[in-house]
Scaffold this active site. Structure first.
Site, short mmCIF file in Angstrom:
data_model
loop_
_atom_site.label_atom_id
_atom_site.label_comp_id
_atom_site.label_asym_id
_atom_site.label_seq_id
_atom_site.Cartn_x
_atom_site.Cartn_y
_atom_site.Cartn_z
N MET A 149 27.18 -7.74 -0.72
CA MET A 149 26.12 -7.07 -1.47
C MET A 149 25.65 -5.84 -0.69
SD MET A 149 24.01 -9.97 -3.48
CE MET A 149 22.94 -10.45 -2.14
N GLY A 150 26.47 -5.36 0.23
CA GLY A 150 26.10 -4.18 1.01
C GLY A 150 25.10 -4.53 2.09
N ALA A 151 24.35 -3.49 2.58
CA ALA A 151 23.47 -3.63 3.74
C ALA A 151 24.27 -4.27 4.88
CB ALA A 151 22.22 -4.45 3.39
N LEU A 152 25.41 -3.67 5.12
CA LEU A 152 26.40 -4.30 5.99
C LEU A 152 25.98 -4.33 7.46
CD1 LEU A 152 29.59 -2.68 4.39
CD2 LEU A 152 28.52 -4.88 3.83
N GLY A 177 28.08 -9.16 10.81
CA GLY A 177 28.58 -10.36 10.11
C GLY A 177 29.60 -9.96 9.06
N HIS A 178 29.29 -8.89 8.32
CA HIS A 178 30.23 -8.43 7.28
C HIS A 178 31.47 -7.79 7.90
CE1 HIS A 178 26.25 -8.05 5.12
NE2 HIS A 178 26.93 -8.78 4.25
N ASP A 191 26.63 -18.65 5.25
CA ASP A 191 26.19 -19.14 3.94
C ASP A 191 27.06 -20.35 3.60
OD1 ASP A 191 24.22 -17.10 3.35
OD2 ASP A 191 25.92 -15.75 3.23
N VAL A 210 28.43 -14.70 12.84
CA VAL A 210 28.28 -13.74 13.93
C VAL A 210 26.80 -13.71 14.31
CG1 VAL A 210 28.57 -11.32 14.60
CG2 VAL A 210 30.21 -12.41 13.07
N SER A 248 21.14 -9.65 6.53
CA SER A 248 20.46 -8.44 6.07
C SER A 248 18.96 -8.67 6.04
CB SER A 248 20.94 -8.06 4.67
OG SER A 248 22.33 -8.05 4.64
O1 PAF Z 1 27.34 -13.58 0.12
C1 PAF Z 1 27.03 -12.60 -0.60
O2 PAF Z 1 26.74 -11.50 -0.11
C2 PAF Z 1 27.01 -12.76 -2.12
O3 PAF Z 1 26.49 -13.99 -2.49
C3 PAF Z 1 28.39 -12.51 -2.78
C4 PAF Z 1 29.40 -13.55 -2.35
C5 PAF Z 1 28.87 -11.11 -2.42
C6 PAF Z 1 28.24 -12.59 -4.31
O4 PAF Z 1 27.36 -11.64 -4.80
#
Ligand code: PAF
Length: 284
Positions: free
Chosen positions: A28-31, A34-35, A150, A176, A186
């Site tokens: 969902m951005g705001a990387l 972790g991303h 998550d 992370v 985020s």
């Molecule tokens: O984990 C997230 O950022 C969101 O739940 C996902 C998997 C991108 C779905 O919108």
């Protein structure tokens, strides 16, 4: 790296790579780190083929009183990170592109999502399942990476893939952490200075409980959760939302150790900010 914003552009890019293995990291951005660790994992998994990411703040997974409107959005900076971490294709659609205005079908998960975060956020995992199913189709994904941070989301998506026969391999990525153990999120940006100082109590406690179980000091889930409650609530700004030891696959609460793979999941409020974290526990 190619950035596309419409489903049509996404399809025509994919049409040009029909035989490539395609690995998706949905976000969902705001990387943050972790991303980017998930991007690195997607890159590694795709090898010489295609690593892909989506950046979309999905409205259907936010409740009416949640932070959809104020969720951080920083597309330029996010795209730089995607590029730096070897992503080949990014889908960053505007709000109206993903759902039809009169969309009337969604995915409902009725077991794993009833407790833990799902119990507190009704409809959240239906929104997650629906958007993830759409993203799997849109990207024609062969594999997709999801963070263990998550953990309930990971378990629900694994279940969706199993129950709806998606041919998508789900690849988990380890959580992370900041140097003091706080899991990257985020939402950490919402913490005040004083809350941020106390937030590491979460992971310290999870680690302490895992050690207590290994050493035999904590011999039942009930005892372990009670120990956790006392320790976390010793931080004046922390308020526990839930703390449970569950079976990793079914997310059903465990009343003793020695069966299945136990996992300890917690959600704790610091002021208005709700942080989640989890650890795997020894199985006996
Ligand atoms: O984990 C997230 O950022 C969101 O739940 C996902 C998997 C991108 C779905 O919108």
């Amino acid at each position: 790296m190619e950035v596309v914003t419409s489903k049509e552009q996404l399809r025509s890019w994919l049409d040009k790579h029909p035989h490539a293995k395609k690995v998706l990291a949905p976000t969902m951005g705001a990387l943050h780190r972790g991303h980017t660790s998930l991007f690195d994992l997607a890159r590694e998994k795709a090898g010489d083929d295609v690593a892909m990411a989506s950046i979309f703040v999905n409205p259907t997974q936010f409740g009416p009183n949640e932070d959809f409107g104020s969720y951080p959005r920083q597309l330029e900076a996010d795209l730089e990170l995607c590029e730096k971490h070897g992503i080949d294709l990014v889908f960053a659609p505007p709000a109206g592109e993903v759902y039809a205005e009169n969309a009337s079908i969604s995915i409902h998960e009725k077991s794993l999502s009833t407790g833990l975060c799902g119990g507190k956020r009704p409809g959240h995992f239906d929104g997650v399942c629906t958007v993830v199913a759409k993203l799997f189709h849109l990207f024609r994904a062969d594999a997709a990476v999801f963070g263990e941070k998550d953990f309930q989301q990971l378990a629900v998506i694994r279940r969706m893939v199993r129950d709806l026969d998606f041919e998508v391999e789900i690849v988990p990525g380890p959580t992370v952490r900041e140097e003091d153990g706080l899991a990257m999120s985020s939402r950490n940006a919402y913490l005040s200075e004083a809350e941020r100082e106390q937030a590491p109590i979460l992971f310290q406690t999870l680690t302490d409980v895992a050690k207590g179980i290994s050493s035999g000091r904590l011999s039942s889930p009930e005892e372990a959760v009670e120990h956790l409650r006392q320790k976390i609530e010793s931080a004046p700004l922390a308020r526990i939302d839930y703390a449970e030891i569950v079976n990793s696959d079914t997310l059903e609460p465990l009343d003793k150790f020695g069966i299945g793979e136990p996992r300890l999941l917690v959600a704790v409020f610091f002021g208005k900010t709700r942080l989640i974290d989890n650890v795997g526990l020894p199985s006996s």
